[in-house]
Design an enzyme around this catalytic site. Structure first.
Site, short mmCIF file in Angstrom:
data_model
loop_
_atom_site.label_atom_id
_atom_site.label_comp_id
_atom_site.label_asym_id
_atom_site.label_seq_id
_atom_site.Cartn_x
_atom_site.Cartn_y
_atom_site.Cartn_z
N GLY A 70 5.21 -2.64 -5.46
CA GLY A 70 4.09 -3.46 -5.88
C GLY A 70 4.37 -4.93 -5.68
N GLY A 118 6.61 1.25 -5.67
CA GLY A 118 5.27 1.76 -5.41
C GLY A 118 5.16 2.55 -4.13
N GLU A 141 14.20 -0.82 -10.00
CA GLU A 141 13.57 -1.61 -11.07
C GLU A 141 14.52 -2.11 -12.15
OE1 GLU A 141 10.49 0.64 -8.95
OE2 GLU A 141 12.43 1.21 -9.80
N ASP A 149 8.75 3.44 -12.37
CA ASP A 149 7.42 3.85 -12.79
C ASP A 149 6.78 4.70 -11.70
OD1 ASP A 149 7.04 1.79 -10.97
OD2 ASP A 149 5.46 0.80 -12.12
#
Length: 354
Positions: A70, A118, A141, A149
Site C-alpha cells: 500500500g 498489499g 511490516e 495485514d
C-alpha cells in the site's frame, strides 16, 4: 479481440477470453492507492459478470515488481492529519482481499518481481499464484511499526512448520522456492514465458475452469529448487513454535546457527510492539475459522495502529526521511505492556461487510 481501458494507475484489458488487470505505477513499484483498490474491485465485478471472460489475470507493469504494498506515505499523512483516507483504504482493501479469495472465476496472479504487503493480498488469496525467478516476497511490516495485514494473519498462520511466523516476525524477503513451500504460491514460470502464459490463457474457451488453468501452468512450470526456509525447516519449527517473542529470541540465540543468528539480528531491528502484536495476531489467526474473521480482527488493529507512535516513526525512517534508523517506543521487548497490545483487539462498531 483486444479491448483496453486506460484507468491511468490501473490498466484494464480483455484479450480473448482473459480479463487482464495491470497495476500501472511502475515508478512506485505499483504500490496501491485507494483509487486503485476501488478500480480493481470494480474490474473484478465487471469481469465476473461478463460471460465472454473465462479467466482474470492480475499483473504489474514494469520489470521490478508486481506490487510493493500500500501507499504507506499516504496512510502516514492520513493518520497524522486525521482524515478518513487510511480507514477507507484498509476497509476497501480488505473487502477486495476477501473478494479475491472467493472469486467465482479462475484468478491468476503473476507475482513477478517485488511482491510485498498489499501485493501479497492481491496475489496469495487467489486460486492460481505464479512466481518467477525474479520474485522477492515479504511481509515487512514489523520494520515500519505495523503488522502483517491484508489477511496475512490467516495466510501466514496456516503455512507449514511456523514458516509463516518466521516471515511475519522477521519481515525478510524470500525467493520463489520458499513462497511455494509456504503455500503462498503454486508454480514458478520463467519471467520470459509470462507473455506466452497470458496468450495461452486468452485462448482458453469460454467457461474454462480452474483445472484448465492448472493444466496451462503445469505445462509452463519450472522447478524452483529448494530455498533456505525449506533447508532450515527444523530450526524454524523448533524456535518459532514458542508463544512469546522473548522465548523465540532466546531459542534462536541458543541454536547458534548462522541462519538463527541472521534471523535474530533481523528481529532485533524491528518494532518490539509490532513483534508482540504480530505474534498474537498470528496465533489467533491459526485458531480462527475463516479469512473473514482474520480480516475483521486486522481492521480493528489498523484503527488502533493510527494511535501508535511506532507506526509514524517506522514510516518516517523508511520512506520520508529514509534514514533507516527508527527510534522505537518502547525500545525493548520487556517494556511492551500487555494493555498496549490488548488495545489492538478491541472490537470496532464499523462493519467490514465481509
Amino acid at each position: 479481440m483486444h479491448d483496453k481501458t486506460d484507468q491511468h494507475d490501473v490498466l484494464l484489458e480483455r484479450r480473448g477470453t482473459a480479463g487482464i488487470i495491470r497495476l500501472n505505477r511502475a515508478r512506485a513499484l505499483n504500490s496501491l492507492t485507494l483509487d486503485m483498490v476501488r478500480t480493481v474491485a470494480a474490474a473484478l465485478d465487471a469481469f465476473a459478470a461478463d460471460p465472454a471472460v473465462a479467466t482474470v489475470v492480475v499483473m504489474g507493469e514494469g520489470e521490478r515488481g508486481f506490487c510493493a504494498g500500500g501507499d504507506i506515505r499516504a496512510l502516514h499523512e492520513s493518520g497524522r492529519t486525521g482524515t478518513p483516507l487510511a480507514e477507507n483504504f484498509w476497509r476497501d482493501e480488505f473487502r477486495l482481499n476477501h473478494r479475491i479469495a472467493t472469486y467465482e472465476k479462475p484468478y491468476v496472479a503473476l507475482m513477478d518481481g517485488i511482491t510485498m504487503g498489499g501485493g501479497v493480498g492481491l496475489s496469495s488469496h487467489g486460486r492460481h499464484r505464479v512466481v518467477t525467478e525474479r520474485t522477492r516476497f515479504a511481509m515487512p511490516e514489523t520494520g515500519i511499526g505495523y503488522f502483517p495485514d491484508v489477511g496475512a494473519t490467516w495466510l501466514l498462520a496456516h503455512a507449514p512448520a511456523e514458516i509463516g511466523t518466521w516471515m511475519g516476525l522477521t519481515g525478510l524477503e524470500v525467493g520463489p522456492a520458499d513462497v511455494i513451500h509456504a503455500g503462498l504460491a503454486d508454480v514458478q514460470v520463467a519471467s520470459f514465458q509470462l507473455p506466452e502464459l497470458i496468450e495461452t490463457l486468452a485462448e482458453l474457451p469460454r467457461g474454462a475452469v480452474s483445472r484448465d488453468v492448472d493444466s496451462v501452468l503445469k505445462n509452463l512450470g519450472t522447478d524452483p529448487g529448494k530455498g533456505p526456509l525449506r533447508t532450515n525447516h527444523d530450526v524454524i519449527e523448533r524456535t518459532f513454535r514458542l508463544n512469546s517473542v522473548r522465548a523465540i529470541a532466546e531459542a534462536l540465540h541458543a541454536d547458534g546457527s548462522d541462519f538463527a543468528d541472521k534471523t535474530l539480528h533481523a528481529m532485533s531491528t524491528r518494532s518490539p510492539t509490532s513483534l508482540v502484536l504480530t505474534l498474537r495476531l498470528l496465533r489467533e489467526g491459526k485458531q480462527s475459522r475463516s479469512l473473514a474473521e482474520c480480516l475483521r480482527r486486522e481492521f480493528s488493529a489498523c484503527l488502533q495502529i493510527l494511535k501508535s507512535p511506532d507506526f509514524y516513526e517506522g514510516i518516517r525512517a523508511a520512506v520520508i526521511d529514509k534514514d533507516r534508523n527508527p527510534s522505537w517506543s518502547p525500545a525493548r521487548l520487556d517494556e511492551v505492556k500487555a494493555e498496549t497490545i490488548d488495545a489492538f483487539f478491541q472490537p470496532v462498531d464499523i462493519p467490514l461487510s465481509l
